[in-house]
Design a protein around this motif. Structure first.
Motif, mmCIF file in Angstrom:
data_model
loop_
_atom_site.group_PDB
_atom_site.id
_atom_site.type_symbol
_atom_site.label_atom_id
_atom_site.label_comp_id
_atom_site.label_asym_id
_atom_site.label_seq_id
_atom_site.Cartn_x
_atom_site.Cartn_y
_atom_site.Cartn_z
ATOM 1 N N VAL A 126 0.848 -1.186 0.000
ATOM 2 C CA VAL A 126 0.000 0.000 0.000
ATOM 3 C C VAL A 126 0.884 1.236 0.000
ATOM 4 O O VAL A 126 1.805 1.348 0.798
ATOM 5 N N GLN A 127 0.597 2.180 -0.908
ATOM 6 C CA GLN A 127 1.379 3.400 -0.988
ATOM 7 C C GLN A 127 0.495 4.597 -0.657
ATOM 8 O O GLN A 127 -0.591 4.729 -1.195
ATOM 9 N N PRO A 128 0.952 5.496 0.226
ATOM 10 C CA PRO A 128 0.139 6.663 0.578
ATOM 11 C C PRO A 128 0.097 7.679 -0.562
ATOM 12 O O PRO A 128 1.089 7.910 -1.252
ATOM 13 N N THR A 129 -1.058 8.275 -0.772
ATOM 14 C CA THR A 129 -1.216 9.355 -1.748
ATOM 15 C C THR A 129 -2.172 10.378 -1.153
ATOM 16 O O THR A 129 -2.744 10.181 -0.101
ATOM 17 N N ASP A 130 -2.337 11.500 -1.844
ATOM 18 C CA ASP A 130 -3.318 12.492 -1.440
ATOM 19 C C ASP A 130 -4.713 11.982 -1.766
ATOM 20 O O ASP A 130 -4.896 10.961 -2.409
ATOM 21 N N GLY A 131 -5.732 12.733 -1.348
ATOM 22 C CA GLY A 131 -7.107 12.331 -1.607
ATOM 23 C C GLY A 131 -7.653 11.489 -0.479
ATOM 24 O O GLY A 131 -6.906 10.915 0.329
ATOM 25 N N LEU A 132 -8.975 11.391 -0.408
ATOM 26 C CA LEU A 132 -9.629 10.685 0.690
ATOM 27 C C LEU A 132 -9.899 9.216 0.392
ATOM 28 O O LEU A 132 -10.276 8.472 1.290
ATOM 29 N N HIS A 133 -9.739 8.775 -0.870
ATOM 30 C CA HIS A 133 -9.968 7.376 -1.240
ATOM 31 C C HIS A 133 -11.336 6.887 -0.747
ATOM 32 O O HIS A 133 -11.436 5.864 -0.071
ATOM 33 N N VAL A 134 -12.370 7.616 -1.077
ATOM 34 C CA VAL A 134 -13.702 7.320 -0.557
ATOM 35 C C VAL A 134 -14.332 6.162 -1.313
ATOM 36 O O VAL A 134 -14.306 6.109 -2.539
ATOM 37 N N TYR A 135 -14.882 5.203 -0.565
ATOM 38 C CA TYR A 135 -15.767 4.201 -1.164
ATOM 39 C C TYR A 135 -16.857 3.859 -0.160
ATOM 40 O O TYR A 135 -16.698 4.052 1.052
ATOM 41 N N LEU A 136 -17.973 3.396 -0.673
ATOM 42 C CA LEU A 136 -19.093 3.001 0.167
ATOM 43 C C LEU A 136 -19.044 1.502 0.366
ATOM 44 O O LEU A 136 -18.787 0.748 -0.575
ATOM 45 N N ALA A 137 -19.275 1.071 1.593
ATOM 46 C CA ALA A 137 -19.228 -0.347 1.915
ATOM 47 C C ALA A 137 -20.638 -0.841 2.224
ATOM 48 O O ALA A 137 -21.623 -0.173 1.928
ATOM 49 N N ALA A 138 -20.726 -2.024 2.807
ATOM 50 C CA ALA A 138 -22.023 -2.642 3.036
ATOM 51 C C ALA A 138 -22.926 -1.737 3.859
ATOM 52 O O ALA A 138 -22.482 -1.022 4.753
ATOM 53 N N ALA A 139 -24.216 -1.792 3.524
ATOM 54 C CA ALA A 139 -25.252 -1.054 4.254
ATOM 55 C C ALA A 139 -24.929 0.438 4.289
ATOM 56 O O ALA A 139 -24.938 1.094 3.260
ATOM 57 N N THR A 140 -24.617 0.980 5.450
ATOM 58 C CA THR A 140 -24.463 2.429 5.603
ATOM 59 C C THR A 140 -23.028 2.839 5.906
ATOM 60 O O THR A 140 -22.788 3.894 6.480
ATOM 61 N N GLN A 141 -22.061 2.049 5.506
ATOM 62 C CA GLN A 141 -20.672 2.313 5.867
ATOM 63 C C GLN A 141 -19.928 3.083 4.770
ATOM 64 O O GLN A 141 -20.134 2.854 3.583
ATOM 65 N N MET B 195 -27.153 7.918 -3.664
ATOM 66 C CA MET B 195 -27.368 9.332 -3.389
ATOM 67 C C MET B 195 -26.279 9.862 -2.464
ATOM 68 O O MET B 195 -26.515 10.276 -1.325
ATOM 69 N N ALA B 196 -25.028 9.826 -2.955
ATOM 70 C CA ALA B 196 -23.884 10.301 -2.183
ATOM 71 C C ALA B 196 -22.817 10.805 -3.149
ATOM 72 O O ALA B 196 -22.685 10.301 -4.268
ATOM 73 N N VAL B 197 -22.065 11.820 -2.714
ATOM 74 C CA VAL B 197 -20.966 12.365 -3.514
ATOM 75 C C VAL B 197 -19.780 12.618 -2.595
ATOM 76 O O VAL B 197 -19.951 12.929 -1.410
ATOM 77 N N ALA B 198 -18.565 12.479 -3.135
ATOM 78 C CA ALA B 198 -17.339 12.702 -2.369
ATOM 79 C C ALA B 198 -16.793 14.087 -2.671
ATOM 80 O O ALA B 198 -16.792 14.538 -3.822
ATOM 81 N N THR B 199 -16.302 14.761 -1.630
ATOM 82 C CA THR B 199 -15.683 16.081 -1.762
ATOM 83 C C THR B 199 -14.445 16.114 -0.873
ATOM 84 O O THR B 199 -14.272 15.253 -0.008
ATOM 85 N N PRO B 200 -13.564 17.116 -1.023
ATOM 86 C CA PRO B 200 -12.416 17.205 -0.114
ATOM 87 C C PRO B 200 -12.818 17.402 1.340
ATOM 88 O O PRO B 200 -12.046 17.087 2.249
#
Length: 392
Positions: A74-89, A107-112
């Protein structure tokens, strides 16, 4: 990654007056101020725990590695690396949070500033990277059969959503940094029936411009709202059978044989690039980088006739130059793609011989580069999708 290479001339401060040139130093400083220590990203692998074992709040995502394989680095980078997981996670920056207000995955969007989502109480919420949740708007509608729309401009930390009351649709634009909201009701459609635009859908918001589509018996009509002026909604001239399929930066993607007018100086899409996609794109979701420069194409792992699949690529929308995003392990099935909050491409894919999904963050191409590597950010994710997607 160098933020100054990701934010192009399309990024603008949308407070008031004419659109100025972006202050690259200020943008970079604001991005770095939001960054958190990266030590937590140096774990060898990341996995999603079972839904029933997660309490409301936040936990650090832990590795789950197959017994017969070494972990992917795993290599660190900028950004939040957002993903949605099971149910409400929701996973952000290596930490898993639970949305206390639930709501549909799509019905979700990623922002900084974090993830904005529509809760099961039909109110918009902001979840910060630390897992704190704050309502940023009122009830969008008391009609459970009406579907709102939600969009984000990552470059300016702005989100837009629709609400409905008395059979009319209102567009809300909210700045996540200063907490200011603008709202304006969509005007009636100019069709034979003069039907209220109760099904207005936001196609995108970028540099203070909101692009809305409205459907009626007369076809699809578009409205443009420049939130930096008091001019209200502009109706661009549309000729032929044209559909808008992507909005970001100062770029708008269309498909079909028609043309989309930009409007005069200071109004509508003046100064924007209107790019028509070639080939079949009906119903396809397009993935544009926050600056509107790149289009992300998912590809696949193998064709039905057994031929090798198509790689994940990014395409320069102006020059059509394509750059392959290299994933060293053998992929299977169709990957999911998106852009991270720092503008870099992200890929969720399944790999041969490994469990679940693997999340990659890829480098941003400059002109003329034929291929670039992608870096593992999380592995062995049991269920995952990017914000805006309805299914895992």
């Amino acid at each position: 990654m160098n933020l100054e290479t990701l934010v192009r001339d399309s990024v603008a401060d949308h407070t008031s007056g004419p659109v100025p040139e972006p202050d690259m130093v200020a943008l970079t400083r604001r991005h770095l101020a939001r960054s958190r220590p990266r030590a937590g990203m140096l774990v060898p692998a990341v996995a999603l725990a079972a839904a029933g074992a997660i309490a409301v709040g936040s936990i650090l995502v832990r590795p789950l590695i197959a017994d017969d394989q070494a972990p992917l680095a795993v290599q660190p980078t900028d950004g939040l690396h957002v993903y949605l997981a099971a149910a409400t996670q929701v996973a952000m920056d290596g930490t898993l949070h639970t949305r206390t207000h639930g709501g549909p995955k799509g019905m979700a969007v990623a922002t900084p500033e974090g993830v904005v989502y529509l809760g099961d109480d039909r109110r918009p919420y902001l979840m910060t990277p630390e897992g704190e949740e704050t309502p940023i708007g009122d009830l969008v509608s008391d009609d459970p059969d009406w579907s709102p729309s939600l969009a984000a401009d990552v470059a300016s930390s702005t989100v837009a959503w629709t609400s409905r009351a008395d059979g009319r649709t209102t567009v809300h634009v909210y700045d996540l940094v200063d907490g200011k909201e603008q709202r304006r009701r969509i005007p009636l459609q100019k069709s034979d029936t003069d039907t209220p635009a109760s099904d207005g859908v936001i196609h995108g918001v970028a540099t203070g411009i909101v692009v809305i589509a409205m459907r009626s018996d007369a076809g699809t009509e578009y409205r443009i709202w420049n939130t930096m002026t008091d001019a209200g909604f502009f109706e661009p001239e549309v000729t032929g059978d044209l559909m808008v399929s992507g909005v970001a930066g100062r770029t708008i993607l269309t498909y079909g044989p028609g043309e989309l007018g930009r409007g005069g100086p200071g109004g509508g899409l003046d100064g924007w690039a209107v790019v028509r996609l070639e080939g079949e794109h009906d119903g396809e979701q397009q993935y544009l980088s926050p600056d509107g420069r790149l289009r992300l194409i998912a590809g696949n792992s193998v064709h039905q006739d057994g031929r090798p699949g198509d790689p994940v690529v990014v395409e320069d929308v102006a020059t059509k130059q394509r750059t392959e995003l290299r994933i060293e392990e053998d992929r299977r099935d169709i990957p999911q793609v998106s852009f991270d909050t720092d503008g870099s491409p992200m890929v969720l894919t399944k790999l041969e011989g490994r469990k679940g999904w693997t999340l990659y963050d890829c480098e941003v191409p400059e002109e003329g580069e034929e291929s670039l590597p992608c870096h593992v950010q999380a592995t062995e994710i049991r269920q995952a999708s990017f914000p805006g997607e309805d299914t895992f």
